[in-house]
Scaffold this active site. Structure first.
Site: not given
Length: 296
Positions: A136-138, A140, A237
């Site tokens: 997961l993105d930082r 998120t 996104r």
């Protein structure tokens, strides 16, 4: 039948095993708890055998072993404000991560979920490491699974599409989404600046499919559920921006709308077939309170 039971700082009840049998069998016979409570205590790392935390329900007990059962069912070894353990067995661990922490290391000093888990495994004397299965993105938040050994990691890696049958995110997006739901499908590719862009025709990138369903709306914002058919980098996104309703707080693909001072994207449902046992594993976390408050 409690033998040699004594209390220790009110945290654990202690027992001594009389005869050899599997751990779950012993717990069901000796604790006045339902099967689901016993399993929850095991999964919540609330059982120790000879002082060592055990989560394996078929762990072979021998006569004379000491069992400690947590009264709080809270894990005293796992403390992190960024990571919460949701489920754990000997093959994998499911966590909920907060926004602001990386899934794995990027650079020498960055704090990340993998190192938090590795530290916990060390402290709980588990001879394993956390193997990254997906990211997961930082910024998120939400549910993630890590494998505890290379064999389990490899099964996840090679059979991800077959194993994972439901992954859903919830997002606060900019503007009022009028459609009740729909599907966005196109090709995603990174440019030289590592910005992912989409194309309606094959641009040499990866085909990406996202389904969306509008849960709530005001004139300024909408709460949208996104279901992934493919898992591409920055997929939600970019697709959210393609809809004309970028995710709020998205510095890269957004429009500057930042009501909660965070990326408003949360992975809230994760369902997969256990890579070793084949059992259905279904996890869901609540929609973040701050998201819900915007649609009261």
């Amino acid at each position: 039948m409690k033998t040699n039971g004594y209390q220790q700082k009110d945290q654990y009840s202690h027992y001594v095993v009389r005869e050899a049998q599997p751990l779950l069998e012993w717990l069901l016979e000796n604790l006045k708890l339902s099967r689901s409570k016993v399993k929850a205590t095991l999964q919540g790392r609330g059982i120790k055998v000879n002082g060592k935390t055990v989560t394996q329900f078929d762990f072979p007990l021998q006569a004379g072993m000491r069992i400690s059962v947590s009264k709080t069912k809270k894990n005293d070894l796992f403390k992190s404000r960024y990571v919460k353990v949701v489920y754990e067995d000997r093959f994998l661990i499911v966590v909920e991560k907060a926004e602001g922490i990386l899934s794995m290391a990027a650079g020498a000093r960055s704090m990340n979920v993998k190192s938090v888990l590795d530290d916990y495994f060390l402290k709980s004397r588990q001879k394993c490491r956390a193997h990254v299965v997906h990211r997961l993105d930082r910024d998120t938040s939400g549910l993630m699974v890590y494998a505890k050994d290379m064999e389990t990691e490899q099964i996840f890696e090679h059979e991800w599409q077959q194993i994972v049958y439901d992954r859903r995110y919830v997002a606060v997006v900019s503007g009022e989404v009028e459609e009740e739901g729909g599907t966005i499908a196109n090709w995603l590719k990174d440019n030289k600046a590592f910005v992912t862009y989409s194309s309606p025709v094959d641009n040499g990138g990866k085909y990406a499919v996202t389904h969306f369903h509008t849960l709530a709306r005001t004139t300024e914002h909408s709460l949208v559920e996104f279901s992934l058919e493919t898992g591409r980098k920055n997929q939600i996104r970019v697709h959210s921006a393609d809809m004309g309703h970028p995710v709020c707080g998205d510095a890269k693909y957004g429009n500057g709308d930042d009501p909660l001072h965070r990326l408003c994207l949360h992975a809230y449902i994760l369902c997969f077939y256990h890579p070793v046992t084949g059992e259905r594993m279904e996890f869901e976390t609540p929609v973040p309170t701050a998201f819900r408050k915007m649609f009261k």
